[in-house]
Design an enzyme around this catalytic site. Structure first.
Site, PDB file in Angstrom:
ATOM      1  N   PRO A  12       9.124   6.087   1.979  1.00 14.18           N
ATOM      2  CA  PRO A  12      10.416   5.501   2.342  1.00 14.18           C
ATOM      3  C   PRO A  12      10.646   4.224   1.546  1.00 14.18           C
ATOM      4  O   PRO A  12       9.767   3.359   1.477  1.00 14.18           O
ATOM      5  CB  PRO A  12      10.260   5.201   3.838  1.00 14.18           C
ATOM      6  CG  PRO A  12       8.781   5.066   4.049  1.00 14.18           C
ATOM      7  CD  PRO A  12       8.136   5.987   3.060  1.00 14.18           C
ATOM      8  N   CYS A  95       6.685  -3.259   6.276  1.00 13.73           N
ATOM      9  CA  CYS A  95       7.663  -3.924   5.412  1.00 13.73           C
ATOM     10  C   CYS A  95       7.595  -5.432   5.602  1.00 13.73           C
ATOM     11  O   CYS A  95       7.667  -5.917   6.735  1.00 13.73           O
ATOM     12  CB  CYS A  95       9.068  -3.422   5.721  1.00 13.73           C
ATOM     13  SG  CYS A  95      10.334  -4.178   4.676  1.00 13.73           S
ATOM     14  N   LYS A 134       3.288   3.747   9.823  1.00 18.98           N
ATOM     15  CA  LYS A 134       2.997   3.347   8.446  1.00 18.98           C
ATOM     16  C   LYS A 134       2.762   1.845   8.452  1.00 18.98           C
ATOM     17  O   LYS A 134       3.643   1.066   8.810  1.00 18.98           O
ATOM     18  CB  LYS A 134       4.140   3.702   7.501  1.00 18.98           C
ATOM     19  CG  LYS A 134       3.799   3.454   6.026  1.00 18.98           C
ATOM     20  CD  LYS A 134       4.874   4.036   5.116  1.00 18.98           C
ATOM     21  CE  LYS A 134       4.457   3.935   3.654  1.00 18.98           C
ATOM     22  NZ  LYS A 134       4.460   2.538   3.163  1.00 18.98           N
ATOM     23  N   HIS A 166      -0.607   1.647   3.689  1.00 14.76           N
ATOM     24  CA  HIS A 166      -0.391   1.026   2.383  1.00 14.76           C
ATOM     25  C   HIS A 166      -1.592   0.109   2.150  1.00 14.76           C
ATOM     26  O   HIS A 166      -1.804  -0.851   2.887  1.00 14.76           O
ATOM     27  CB  HIS A 166       0.908   0.225   2.392  1.00 14.76           C
ATOM     28  CG  HIS A 166       1.275  -0.345   1.057  1.00 14.76           C
ATOM     29  ND1 HIS A 166       2.568  -0.367   0.591  1.00 14.76           N
ATOM     30  CD2 HIS A 166       0.530  -0.919   0.077  1.00 14.76           C
ATOM     31  CE1 HIS A 166       2.594  -0.935  -0.614  1.00 14.76           C
ATOM     32  NE2 HIS A 166       1.365  -1.279  -0.927  1.00 14.76           N
ATOM     33  N   ASN A 206      -1.182   5.095   0.625  1.00 16.59           N
ATOM     34  CA  ASN A 206      -0.008   4.700  -0.139  1.00 16.59           C
ATOM     35  C   ASN A 206      -0.341   3.393  -0.854  1.00 16.59           C
ATOM     36  O   ASN A 206      -1.209   2.652  -0.438  1.00 16.59           O
ATOM     37  CB  ASN A 206       1.172   4.506   0.844  1.00 16.59           C
ATOM     38  CG  ASN A 206       2.412   3.897   0.221  1.00 16.59           C
ATOM     39  OD1 ASN A 206       2.998   2.979   0.762  1.00 16.59           O
ATOM     40  ND2 ASN A 206       2.822   4.402  -0.923  1.00 16.59           N
ATOM     41  N   GLY A 207       0.364   3.145  -1.963  1.00 19.97           N
ATOM     42  CA  GLY A 207       0.201   1.875  -2.654  1.00 19.97           C
ATOM     43  C   GLY A 207      -0.372   2.008  -4.054  1.00 19.97           C
ATOM     44  O   GLY A 207      -1.537   2.358  -4.207  1.00 19.97           O
ATOM     45  N   GLY A 208       0.445   1.736  -5.061  1.00 23.09           N
ATOM     46  CA  GLY A 208      -0.029   1.679  -6.440  1.00 23.09           C
ATOM     47  C   GLY A 208      -0.435   3.002  -7.051  1.00 23.09           C
ATOM     48  O   GLY A 208      -1.057   3.024  -8.112  1.00 23.09           O
ATOM     49  N   GLY A 228       5.586   6.184  -4.216  1.00 25.45           N
ATOM     50  CA  GLY A 228       6.854   5.513  -4.030  1.00 25.45           C
ATOM     51  C   GLY A 228       7.603   5.372  -5.337  1.00 25.45           C
ATOM     52  O   GLY A 228       8.248   6.297  -5.816  1.00 25.45           O
ATOM     53  N   ARG A 229       7.491   4.185  -5.946  1.00 31.54           N
ATOM     54  CA  ARG A 229       8.254   3.906  -7.168  1.00 31.54           C
ATOM     55  C   ARG A 229       7.949   4.898  -8.281  1.00 31.54           C
ATOM     56  O   ARG A 229       8.829   5.252  -9.062  1.00 31.54           O
ATOM     57  CB  ARG A 229       7.962   2.480  -7.630  1.00 31.54           C
ATOM     58  CG  ARG A 229       8.621   1.413  -6.763  1.00 31.54           C
ATOM     59  CD  ARG A 229       8.051   0.047  -7.060  1.00 31.54           C
ATOM     60  NE  ARG A 229       6.669  -0.061  -6.627  1.00 31.54           N
ATOM     61  CZ  ARG A 229       5.801  -0.959  -7.067  1.00 31.54           C
ATOM     62  NH1 ARG A 229       6.172  -1.824  -7.985  1.00 31.54           N
ATOM     63  NH2 ARG A 229       4.565  -1.003  -6.595  1.00 31.54           N
TER      64      ARG A 229
END
Length: 333
Positions: A12, A95, A134, A166, A206-208, A228-229
């Protein structure tokens, strides 16, 4: 989410994973789990519900991510969302933005795991879909080896069906949301240790994570992986997801067919009062690194933003890409 096993998800992302983005991603991967942007419970209760919760049936499997810290409001938001048929309801405990902090939810909830547990229990009581969390590995001066298992213990006792982690701390003061995605060091090993501690619980990471190879390496240790990105900025990476993670036949991307489907979707959106740019902005990074990609980006970034722009702009952008040249380069590499 019907099965918590070997899940590949697109994270998300606020301002990015709206319904147009998700429809686009779904045309490339049929089986990746997609997430909405975080939607605040108060907005669902008092705001334009169809705009906030509406989605195309093609987007499934689809998870709704909620923001909030009031169990009563979150439960009401879940009740309202029930009729929209989401496959999972996720609570944002990660977040770090100022807006989220001012509402006392997101990553700052890691400081009060009992509050998170109360929210999960309230959401579970009214949801027919799985309810998940999350989170980060900690915030500010917290010791992750203490804070993370404390949170997990609480939310599992409250009935959480899965945990997405994350693998970075969040610094609530001194770092922007962008810096919080990049500066705090990644610690994948602590996520692996949580899976070892709770072998029967779905733990996703999640993360990187930048590539499908990296994603596959994480799945040797945890149950799910979330990009994600990397997935947003070069959506073509999703073309191999169904094969790599779900056993589908090896893909042969049909980019012209994708163009036709997105043109038809854009035409429906425009007919309903929308603008082409609402759809096209999510497609800009599709062909990163391929011959003609620069011209493709130029067309979508400029022509799609013009007043009255129609689906033919997408056709012009796709026509700028040399797919044959891309295939030849791939063979010779």
């Amino acid at each position: 989410m019907t099965e918590f096993k070997n899940v590949f998800a697109v994270a998300p992302m606020i301002d990015w994973t709206d319904r147009h983005c998700r429809y686009f991603h779904r045309q490339i991967s049929r089986q990746a789990l997609l997430y909405t942007e975080m939607v605040v419970a108060d907005a669902i209760i008092h705001g334009p519900r169809e705009r906030l919760l509406g989605h195309d049936a093609a987007e499934h499997p689809l998870a709704l991510q909620l923001g909030g810290s009031d169990p009563v409001k979150l439960a009401e938001a879940v009740r309202i969302a029930e009729s929209y048929g989401y496959d999972e309801i996720n609570l944002n405990v990660g977040c770090p933005s100022d807006r989220v902090q001012s509402g006392t939810f997101g990553a700052c909830l890691m400081l009060t795991p009992e509050t998170v547990a109360g929210c999960i229990a309230a959401m579970k009581a009214v949801s027919t879909a799985p309810v998940t969390v999350k989170c980060r590995i900690g915030v500010d001066e917290q010791e992750p080896e203490e804070a993370l298992p404390a949170l997990i213990t609480r939310v599992l006792d409250a009935g959480a069906d899965a945990i997405w982690i994350h693998a970075r701390k969040a610094w609530l003061k001194g770092l922007s949301p962008k810096e919080n995605r990049e500066i705090p060091p990644l610690d994948y090993e602590i996520v692996y240790r949580m899976k070892q501690r709770w072998p029967d619980v779905f733990i996703g990471i999640n993360g990187g994570i930048r590539t499908l190879d990296e994603a596959a390496s994480h799945l040797a240790h945890v149950d799910g992986v979330m990009l994600g990105r990397a997935a947003y900025q070069n959506a073509a990476v999703l073309a191999d997801v169904d094969h790599r993670f779900f056993g589908a036949p090896a893909p042969e991307p049909d980019w012209p067919a994708l163009c036709e489907r997105m043109m038809a979707y854009a035409e429906r959106h425009i007919a309903g009062g929308g603008r082409l740019q609402h759809v096209a902005r999510h497609m800009v990074g599709l062909f990163t690194g391929l011959p003609g990609a620069r011209r493709y980006r130029q067309i979508l970034s400029t022509d799609a933003a013009k007043s009255g722009a129609g689906p033919e702009v997408l056709a012009a952008a796709f026509a700028a890409v040399d797919f044959t040249g891309a295939e030849q380069e791939a063979v010779s590499a």
